[in-house]
Scaffold this motif. Structure first.
Motif, PDB file in Angstrom:
ATOM      1  N   GLN A   1       8.143   9.088  82.192  1.00 28.25           N
ATOM      2  CA  GLN A   1       8.182   9.774  80.914  1.00 28.25           C
ATOM      3  C   GLN A   1       6.874  10.517  80.674  1.00 28.25           C
ATOM      4  O   GLN A   1       5.882  10.262  81.339  1.00 28.25           O
ATOM      5  CB  GLN A   1       8.445   8.769  79.786  1.00 28.25           C
ATOM      6  N   VAL A   2       6.915  11.432  79.708  1.00 31.67           N
ATOM      7  CA  VAL A   2       5.778  12.284  79.392  1.00 31.67           C
ATOM      8  C   VAL A   2       5.321  12.002  77.970  1.00 31.67           C
ATOM      9  O   VAL A   2       6.144  11.844  77.056  1.00 31.67           O
ATOM     10  CB  VAL A   2       6.145  13.771  79.539  1.00 31.67           C
ATOM     11  N   ILE A  28       4.880  14.622  85.044  1.00 34.70           N
ATOM     12  CA  ILE A  28       4.861  16.067  84.867  1.00 34.70           C
ATOM     13  C   ILE A  28       5.060  16.739  86.215  1.00 34.70           C
ATOM     14  O   ILE A  28       4.245  16.574  87.125  1.00 34.70           O
ATOM     15  CB  ILE A  28       3.546  16.527  84.233  1.00 34.70           C
ATOM     16  N   PHE A  29       6.133  17.499  86.349  1.00 32.75           N
ATOM     17  CA  PHE A  29       6.389  18.240  87.573  1.00 32.75           C
ATOM     18  C   PHE A  29       5.655  19.572  87.547  1.00 32.75           C
ATOM     19  O   PHE A  29       5.357  20.119  86.480  1.00 32.75           O
ATOM     20  CB  PHE A  29       7.891  18.467  87.759  1.00 32.75           C
ATOM     21  N   LYS A  30       5.385  20.097  88.733  1.00 33.73           N
ATOM     22  CA  LYS A  30       4.631  21.340  88.830  1.00 33.73           C
ATOM     23  C   LYS A  30       5.362  22.494  88.152  1.00 33.73           C
ATOM     24  O   LYS A  30       4.738  23.324  87.481  1.00 33.73           O
ATOM     25  CB  LYS A  30       4.356  21.674  90.295  1.00 33.73           C
ATOM     26  N   ASN A  31       6.667  22.551  88.331  1.00 33.98           N
ATOM     27  CA  ASN A  31       7.478  23.617  87.750  1.00 33.98           C
ATOM     28  C   ASN A  31       7.931  23.190  86.353  1.00 33.98           C
ATOM     29  O   ASN A  31       8.871  22.412  86.203  1.00 33.98           O
ATOM     30  CB  ASN A  31       8.675  23.918  88.637  1.00 33.98           C
ATOM     31  N   ASN A  32       7.248  23.710  85.334  1.00 34.64           N
ATOM     32  CA  ASN A  32       7.563  23.303  83.978  1.00 34.64           C
ATOM     33  C   ASN A  32       7.202  24.403  82.992  1.00 34.64           C
ATOM     34  O   ASN A  32       6.525  25.373  83.334  1.00 34.64           O
ATOM     35  CB  ASN A  32       6.845  21.998  83.593  1.00 34.64           C
ATOM     36  N   ILE A  33       7.666  24.220  81.776  1.00 35.76           N
ATOM     37  CA  ILE A  33       7.323  25.094  80.659  1.00 35.76           C
ATOM     38  C   ILE A  33       6.661  24.247  79.581  1.00 35.76           C
ATOM     39  O   ILE A  33       7.149  23.168  79.244  1.00 35.76           O
ATOM     40  CB  ILE A  33       8.567  25.789  80.083  1.00 35.76           C
ATOM     41  N   MET A  34       5.555  24.740  79.032  1.00 35.92           N
ATOM     42  CA  MET A  34       4.941  24.130  77.865  1.00 35.92           C
ATOM     43  C   MET A  34       4.956  25.140  76.729  1.00 35.92           C
ATOM     44  O   MET A  34       4.863  26.342  76.959  1.00 35.92           O
ATOM     45  CB  MET A  34       3.521  23.652  78.159  1.00 35.92           C
ATOM     46  N   ALA A  35       5.076  24.630  75.515  1.00 32.28           N
ATOM     47  CA  ALA A  35       5.266  25.527  74.380  1.00 32.28           C
ATOM     48  C   ALA A  35       4.728  24.901  73.108  1.00 32.28           C
ATOM     49  O   ALA A  35       4.445  23.702  73.046  1.00 32.28           O
ATOM     50  CB  ALA A  35       6.749  25.867  74.208  1.00 32.28           C
ATOM     51  N   TRP A  36       4.601  25.749  72.093  1.00 29.40           N
ATOM     52  CA  TRP A  36       4.294  25.323  70.746  1.00 29.40           C
ATOM     53  C   TRP A  36       5.442  25.725  69.830  1.00 29.40           C
ATOM     54  O   TRP A  36       5.898  26.869  69.864  1.00 29.40           O
ATOM     55  CB  TRP A  36       2.998  25.956  70.232  1.00 29.40           C
ATOM     56  N   TYR A  37       5.902  24.774  69.035  1.00 31.11           N
ATOM     57  CA  TYR A  37       6.847  25.009  67.960  1.00 31.11           C
ATOM     58  C   TYR A  37       6.163  24.693  66.642  1.00 31.11           C
ATOM     59  O   TYR A  37       5.122  24.033  66.604  1.00 31.11           O
ATOM     60  CB  TYR A  37       8.082  24.120  68.113  1.00 31.11           C
ATOM     61  N   ARG A  38       6.758  25.145  65.551  1.00 28.92           N
ATOM     62  CA  ARG A  38       6.249  24.786  64.236  1.00 28.92           C
ATOM     63  C   ARG A  38       7.402  24.609  63.266  1.00 28.92           C
ATOM     64  O   ARG A  38       8.474  25.191  63.439  1.00 28.92           O
ATOM     65  CB  ARG A  38       5.265  25.827  63.704  1.00 28.92           C
ATOM     66  N   GLN A  39       7.161  23.808  62.241  1.00 27.30           N
ATOM     67  CA  GLN A  39       8.140  23.595  61.196  1.00 27.30           C
ATOM     68  C   GLN A  39       7.430  23.628  59.849  1.00 27.30           C
ATOM     69  O   GLN A  39       6.591  22.774  59.561  1.00 27.30           O
ATOM     70  CB  GLN A  39       8.882  22.269  61.378  1.00 27.30           C
ATOM     71  N   ALA A  91       2.313  24.959  58.556  1.00 30.97           N
ATOM     72  CA  ALA A  91       3.407  24.204  59.158  1.00 30.97           C
ATOM     73  C   ALA A  91       2.833  23.036  59.943  1.00 30.97           C
ATOM     74  O   ALA A  91       1.624  22.949  60.172  1.00 30.97           O
ATOM     75  CB  ALA A  91       4.234  25.096  60.091  1.00 30.97           C
ATOM     76  N   VAL A  92       3.719  22.153  60.365  1.00 31.91           N
ATOM     77  CA  VAL A  92       3.376  21.175  61.383  1.00 31.91           C
ATOM     78  C   VAL A  92       3.658  21.814  62.734  1.00 31.91           C
ATOM     79  O   VAL A  92       4.758  22.310  62.971  1.00 31.91           O
ATOM     80  CB  VAL A  92       4.177  19.873  61.230  1.00 31.91           C
ATOM     81  N   TYR A  93       2.672  21.808  63.613  1.00 35.80           N
ATOM     82  CA  TYR A  93       2.793  22.419  64.922  1.00 35.80           C
ATOM     83  C   TYR A  93       3.004  21.332  65.973  1.00 35.80           C
ATOM     84  O   TYR A  93       2.276  20.341  66.016  1.00 35.80           O
ATOM     85  CB  TYR A  93       1.545  23.242  65.252  1.00 35.80           C
ATOM     86  N   TYR A  94       4.011  21.540  66.828  1.00 31.52           N
ATOM     87  CA  TYR A  94       4.416  20.555  67.812  1.00 31.52           C
ATOM     88  C   TYR A  94       4.244  21.094  69.229  1.00 31.52           C
ATOM     89  O   TYR A  94       4.647  22.224  69.524  1.00 31.52           O
ATOM     90  CB  TYR A  94       5.885  20.176  67.636  1.00 31.52           C
ATOM     91  N   CYS A  95       3.693  20.284  70.092  1.00 36.65           N
ATOM     92  CA  CYS A  95       3.623  20.585  71.511  1.00 36.65           C
ATOM     93  C   CYS A  95       4.935  20.183  72.183  1.00 36.65           C
ATOM     94  O   CYS A  95       5.570  19.192  71.794  1.00 36.65           O
ATOM     95  CB  CYS A  95       2.446  19.828  72.132  1.00 36.65           C
ATOM     96  N   LEU A 100      11.368  21.434  84.877  1.00 35.56           N
ATOM     97  CA  LEU A 100      12.426  22.295  85.396  1.00 35.56           C
ATOM     98  C   LEU A 100      12.963  21.846  86.750  1.00 35.56           C
ATOM     99  O   LEU A 100      14.075  22.224  87.115  1.00 35.56           O
ATOM    100  CB  LEU A 100      11.927  23.736  85.509  1.00 35.56           C
ATOM    101  N   GLN A 101      12.232  21.057  87.495  1.00 33.65           N
ATOM    102  CA  GLN A 101      12.627  20.705  88.849  1.00 33.65           C
ATOM    103  C   GLN A 101      13.722  19.648  88.889  1.00 33.65           C
ATOM    104  O   GLN A 101      14.605  19.698  89.737  1.00 33.65           O
ATOM    105  CB  GLN A 101      11.407  20.243  89.648  1.00 33.65           C
ATOM    106  N   ILE A 102      13.665  18.681  88.007  1.00 32.37           N
ATOM    107  CA  ILE A 102      14.653  17.606  87.954  1.00 32.37           C
ATOM    108  C   ILE A 102      15.073  17.365  86.514  1.00 32.37           C
ATOM    109  O   ILE A 102      14.239  16.985  85.679  1.00 32.37           O
ATOM    110  CB  ILE A 102      14.109  16.302  88.560  1.00 32.37           C
ATOM    111  N   GLY A 103      16.343  17.621  86.221  1.00 34.54           N
ATOM    112  CA  GLY A 103      16.937  17.217  84.960  1.00 34.54           C
ATOM    113  C   GLY A 103      16.618  18.055  83.742  1.00 34.54           C
ATOM    114  O   GLY A 103      17.262  17.871  82.703  1.00 34.54           O
ATOM    115  N   SER A 104      15.639  18.954  83.835  1.00 39.60           N
ATOM    116  CA  SER A 104      15.251  19.779  82.690  1.00 39.60           C
ATOM    117  C   SER A 104      15.010  18.924  81.449  1.00 39.60           C
ATOM    118  O   SER A 104      15.444  19.265  80.339  1.00 39.60           O
ATOM    119  CB  SER A 104      16.314  20.844  82.414  1.00 39.60           C
ATOM    120  N   GLN A 105      14.318  17.810  81.610  1.00 34.58           N
ATOM    121  CA  GLN A 105      14.049  16.920  80.488  1.00 34.58           C
ATOM    122  C   GLN A 105      13.000  17.515  79.560  1.00 34.58           C
ATOM    123  O   GLN A 105      12.052  18.176  80.015  1.00 34.58           O
ATOM    124  CB  GLN A 105      13.593  15.551  80.991  1.00 34.58           C
ATOM    125  N   GLU A 106      13.189  17.270  78.279  1.00 35.67           N
ATOM    126  CA  GLU A 106      12.327  17.814  77.241  1.00 35.67           C
ATOM    127  C   GLU A 106      11.530  16.712  76.552  1.00 35.67           C
ATOM    128  O   GLU A 106      12.040  15.606  76.321  1.00 35.67           O
ATOM    129  CB  GLU A 106      13.158  18.565  76.203  1.00 35.67           C
TER     130      GLU A 106
END
Length: 118
Positions: A1-2, A28-39, A91-95, A100-106
């Protein structure tokens, strides 16, 4: 888990700047996306900016020219430089991370509060 841990939020006057940081640990797999969301109060969570491990980025139209996402892959970290802040950026900002390599888990951080007010 992450696990994702955000920092850098706080109070700032309109026109000011903040830099948010997010440190990731775990599977954490090498092929991934990181992002910021806000609410914001009374609104749905929205994407602010995203960046792949190899440098592909996307920023929401509302923050283009003011915010910039960056990554340090060696540190498994992602940052959000926020300039020319407006009250509507409050807003509250979320990481966020998606493998992407296995399962596309978020995965999500717990969030950090950003308040823009005079």
């Amino acid at each position: 888990q992450v696990q994702l841990v955000e920092s850098g939020g706080g109070l700032v006057q309109p026109g000011g700047s903040l830099r948010l940081s997010c440190a990731a640990s775990g599977s954490i797999f090498k092929n991934n996306i990181m992002a910021w969301y806000r609410q914001a109060p009374g609104k749905q969570r929205e994407l602010v900016a995203a960046r792949s491990h190899d440098g592909i980025t996307n920023h929401a139209q509302s923050v283009r020219g003011r915010f910039a996402i960056s990554r340090d892959n060696a540190k498994n970290a992602v940052y959000l430089q926020m300039n020319s802040l407006k009250p509507e950026d409050t807003a509250v900002y979320y990481c966020y991370l998606k493998n992407l390599q296995i399962g596309s888990q978020e995965y999500w951080g717990q969030g950090t509060q950003v308040t823009v007010s005079s």
